[in-house]
Design a protein around this motif. Structure first.
Motif, PDB file in Angstrom:
ATOM      1  N   ARG A   1      -2.218  -0.205   1.800  1.00 23.03           N
ATOM      2  CA  ARG A   1      -3.058   0.572   2.882  1.00 23.03           C
ATOM      3  C   ARG A   1      -2.698   2.087   2.315  1.00 23.03           C
ATOM      4  NH1 ARG A   1      -5.710  -2.062   6.233  1.00 23.03           N
ATOM      5  NH2 ARG A   1      -4.911  -4.051   6.894  1.00 23.03           N
TER       6      ARG A   1
ATOM      7  N   ALA B   1      -9.003  -2.712   3.470  1.00 23.01           N
ATOM      8  CA  ALA B   1      -9.969  -2.460   4.317  1.00 23.01           C
ATOM      9  C   ALA B   1     -11.443  -3.072   3.845  1.00 23.01           C
ATOM     10  CB  ALA B   1     -10.431  -0.680   4.016  1.00 23.01           C
TER      11      ALA B   1
ATOM     12  N   PRO C   1      -8.843  -7.917   8.969  1.00 22.69           N
ATOM     13  CA  PRO C   1      -7.274  -7.501   9.165  1.00 22.69           C
ATOM     14  C   PRO C   1      -6.605  -8.674   9.325  1.00 22.69           C
ATOM     15  CG  PRO C   1      -8.972  -6.162  10.666  1.00 22.69           C
ATOM     16  CD  PRO C   1      -9.883  -7.280  10.026  1.00 22.69           C
TER      17      PRO C   1
ATOM     18  N   GLU D   1       0.588  -7.817   8.932  1.00 24.68           N
ATOM     19  CA  GLU D   1       1.390  -7.568   7.852  1.00 24.68           C
ATOM     20  C   GLU D   1       3.124  -7.331   8.024  1.00 24.68           C
ATOM     21  OE1 GLU D   1      -0.827  -4.200   5.389  1.00 24.68           O
ATOM     22  OE2 GLU D   1      -2.050  -4.731   6.665  1.00 24.68           O
TER      23      GLU D   1
END
Length: 202
Positions: free
Chosen positions: A9, A36, A40, A43
């Protein structure tokens, strides 16, 4: 076209990883996507004791969540006078927030009394490729150099402004992107992954 997920990210790191892969021959059949670009998923925090453990954990999570082959890296700077620290704590050396300036300022404060000849350090990158079939490859790239006393340059990110590669007078942040990519720790690690990446598109 085979999709490969870069599990990061960090926008600047993602840009660098994509750039390195795009500049390499024989990866024309691979489309690199970032987090992205996929739905989602949770994590896990980076809790590994080594760069390799963190890279593998990130890549495994990404494959489990998306079903795509995934490349993840964990990288940082190891300062010899600090017994190899910040190491895996590089991104949060000055605290929880990932503040590049605060991190490198703290390192400079910690080595303020260290003689110039002992300001040796290395950027380290562990890169992991995990495939949906469970195949895993982990490689390591190192880029040795010394620390500058003050930040210089506006390219790159993290500790780039205070890292002077061996044989250079410029910091990593003063190197043009293509020049840095060819010799950096990430460039060295990803180069080792190329045979496995090429195999994905065959």
């Amino acid at each position: 076209m085979t999709q490969v997920l870069l599990a990061s990210r960090n926008a600047k790191k993602l840009e660098e990883l994509r750039r390195i892969l795009a500049s390499t021959a024989d990866t024309a059949g691979i489309e690199v996507v970032g987090l992205a670009d996929v739905p989602p998923f949770p994590e896990a925090p980076e809790t590994g004791a080594t760069f390799e453990e963190n890279a593998l954990a990130k890549a495994r999570d990404a494959v489990a969540a998306t079903g795509l082959p995934a490349v993840a890296d964990d990288s940082g700077i190891a300062v010899d006078a600090l017994n190899g620290m910040p190491g895996v704590l590089s991104a949060r050396w000055a605290g929880g927030a990932k503040d590049d300036l605060a991190n490198l300022t703290l390192v400079l404060e910690q080595v303020a009394d260290v003689p110039d000849e002992r300001l040796t350090a290395a950027f380290v990158c562990a890169a992991a490729l995990v495939r949906p079939d469970g195949t895993e490859v982990v490689v390591r790239g190192e880029w040795r150099g010394t620390l500058a006393r003050k930040p210089r340059g506006t390219n790159g990110f993290g500790y780039d402004p205070i890292f002077v590669p061996e044989g250079e007078t410029r910091t990593s942040a003063e190197l043009p992107a293509a020049e840095k990519d060819a010799i950096s720790h990430r460039g060295r690690a990803l180069t080792q992954l190329l045979p496995q990446l090429r195999a994905l598109s065959m």
